[in-house]
Motif scaffolding. Structure first.
Motif, short mmCIF file in Angstrom:
data_model
loop_
_atom_site.label_atom_id
_atom_site.label_comp_id
_atom_site.label_asym_id
_atom_site.label_seq_id
_atom_site.Cartn_x
_atom_site.Cartn_y
_atom_site.Cartn_z
N ASN A 48 0.81 -1.22 0.00
CA ASN A 48 0.00 0.00 0.00
C ASN A 48 0.85 1.27 0.00
O ASN A 48 0.35 2.34 -0.35
N TRP A 49 2.10 1.16 0.40
CA TRP A 49 2.98 2.33 0.32
C TRP A 49 3.12 2.80 -1.13
O TRP A 49 2.97 3.99 -1.42
N GLU A 50 3.42 1.87 -2.02
CA GLU A 50 3.58 2.23 -3.43
C GLU A 50 2.28 2.76 -4.02
O GLU A 50 2.28 3.73 -4.79
N LEU A 51 1.17 2.13 -3.67
CA LEU A 51 -0.12 2.57 -4.21
C LEU A 51 -0.45 3.99 -3.77
O LEU A 51 -0.86 4.83 -4.59
N SER A 52 -0.27 4.29 -2.49
CA SER A 52 -0.62 5.63 -1.99
C SER A 52 0.27 6.70 -2.60
O SER A 52 -0.21 7.78 -2.98
N VAL A 53 1.57 6.41 -2.71
CA VAL A 53 2.48 7.40 -3.29
C VAL A 53 2.21 7.59 -4.78
O VAL A 53 2.22 8.72 -5.29
N HIS A 54 1.96 6.49 -5.49
CA HIS A 54 1.72 6.56 -6.93
C HIS A 54 0.47 7.39 -7.23
O HIS A 54 0.45 8.20 -8.17
N ARG A 55 -0.57 7.20 -6.45
CA ARG A 55 -1.80 7.97 -6.66
C ARG A 55 -1.56 9.47 -6.45
O ARG A 55 -1.98 10.30 -7.26
N ALA A 56 -0.92 9.81 -5.35
CA ALA A 56 -0.65 11.22 -5.07
C ALA A 56 0.25 11.83 -6.15
O ALA A 56 0.04 12.97 -6.58
N THR A 57 1.23 11.06 -6.59
CA THR A 57 2.15 11.56 -7.62
C THR A 57 1.42 11.83 -8.93
O THR A 57 1.69 12.83 -9.62
N ASN A 58 0.50 10.96 -9.31
CA ASN A 58 -0.24 11.16 -10.56
C ASN A 58 -1.11 12.41 -10.50
O ASN A 58 -1.28 13.11 -11.51
N VAL A 59 -1.67 12.71 -9.33
CA VAL A 59 -2.44 13.94 -9.19
C VAL A 59 -1.53 15.16 -9.36
O VAL A 59 -1.86 16.11 -10.08
N VAL A 60 -0.37 15.13 -8.72
CA VAL A 60 0.56 16.26 -8.81
C VAL A 60 1.07 16.43 -10.24
O VAL A 60 1.15 17.56 -10.75
#
Length: 230
Positions: A169-181
Motif C-alpha cells: 500500500n505504500w507504493e499505491l498511496s504514493v503513486h496515486r498522489a504523484t499522478n495527481v501532482v
C-alpha cells in the motif's frame, strides 16, 4: 467594616452583567445584519453557532465562567482567515457542481480537500479516471494563483495489495498522489515548487478499518492547502 465588605462583594460581580449585556448586543447586531440580506439557512445557523462559541454567548443552564470551546483556530490570524474564506468558496463550488465523494476540513495545518477513492481511481489502481481529470482542471482554476503551497497525500485502507506494480500500500498511496501532482503541473500549469507529495499507506485512517464503509472512506486522496503562516 462588615458593611464595606458586603458592598465590595456585591460590586465584584457587576462586570459579569456588563459583559453579558455587551455580548447580547453584539449578537443582536449581527442577527440584524443578516436579516437584511439573503442568507442560506444552513450557513446562517453555522455562523450564529460560531458566534455563540467564540463570544461566550450562553445557552440555558451554563455559567458565564464556563465558556464554551472557541473556534478551531484563531480567526484574527490572517492565514486562518484566508483558509476560512477559501473554505466558504470551495463549499459553494462543490455544491454548485454537485460533486459527490468530496469533503472539506479545516485543520491547524491548512484546508483539506478530501477526495474519496472512487472519485479519482478504480479499486487498486493509480490511473486517474477521465472524470477525475475534469474535476482537477476545474479545481485548478480555483487554486492555481493561491500563494499557499499544496501537498497531495495518498491514503489506503489496511487490505494488503501485492502486485508487480504495487508491492504494498505504500507504493499505491504514493503513486496515486504523484499522478495527481503530475497532472496539476503538466496539464494545469501549477508551479512545481509549490507542490509536494506524500503517501501514508494505511497508517493515517480517518475511520477504524472495521467495516467496508469505513475502509472506503480511508481510501482517499487529500489535497492540503497549507497554512501560509505555519
Amino acid at each position: 467594616m462588615r458593611r464595606k465588605q458586603r458592598e465590595e462583594s456585591s460590586n465584584a460581580g457587576r462586570w459579569l452583567t456588563t459583559y453579558s449585556d455587551m455580548v447580547t448586543l453584539l449578537l443582536a447586531f449581527f442577527v440584524l445584519l443578516f436579516a437584511f440580506s439573503n442568507v442560506d439557512e444552513g450557513k446562517f445557523s453555522s455562523i450564529i453557532s460560531a458566534f455563540q462559541n467564540y463570544l461566550g454567548v450562553l445557552t440555558e443552564g451554563q455559567s458565564i465562567l464556563e465558556r464554551p470551546s472557541p473556534l478551531p483556530f484563531d480567526y484574527s490570524d490572517m492565514g486562518h482567515r484566508q483558509l476560512y474564506e477559501l473554505f466558504e468558496q470551495m463549499s459553494d463550488y462543490i455544491e454548485q457542481e454537485g460533486l459527490q465523494g468530496v469533503e472539506l476540513e479545516i485543520q491547524e495545518r491548512g484546508l483539506i480537500i478530501r477526495f474519496a477513492e472512487q472519485v479519482f481511481f478504480d479499486l487498486g489502481q493509480a490511473t486517474l479516471k477521465p472524470e477525475a481529470l475534469e474535476i482537477l482542471d476545474n479545481l485548478a482554476d480555483q487554486l492555481r494563483e493561491l500563494p499557499n503551497p499544496l501537498r497531495v497525500e495518498g491514503h489506503t485502507d489496511d487490505w494488503p495489495i501485492r502486485t508487480s506494480t504495487f508491492p504494498s500500500n505504500w507504493e499505491l498511496s504514493v503513486h496515486r498522489a504523484t499522478n495527481v501532482v503530475r497532472h496539476l503541473i503538466e496539464e494545469d500549469g501549477f508551479d512545481p515548487e509549490k507542490l509536494s507529495v506524500a503517501g501514508y499507506s494505511e497508517y493515517r485512517p480517518i475511520r477504524p478499518n472495521d467495516t467496508a464503509q469505513n475502509r472506503a472512506l480511508n481510501r482517499r486522496v487529500d489535497i492540503v492547502i497549507l497554512n501560509i503562516d505555519m
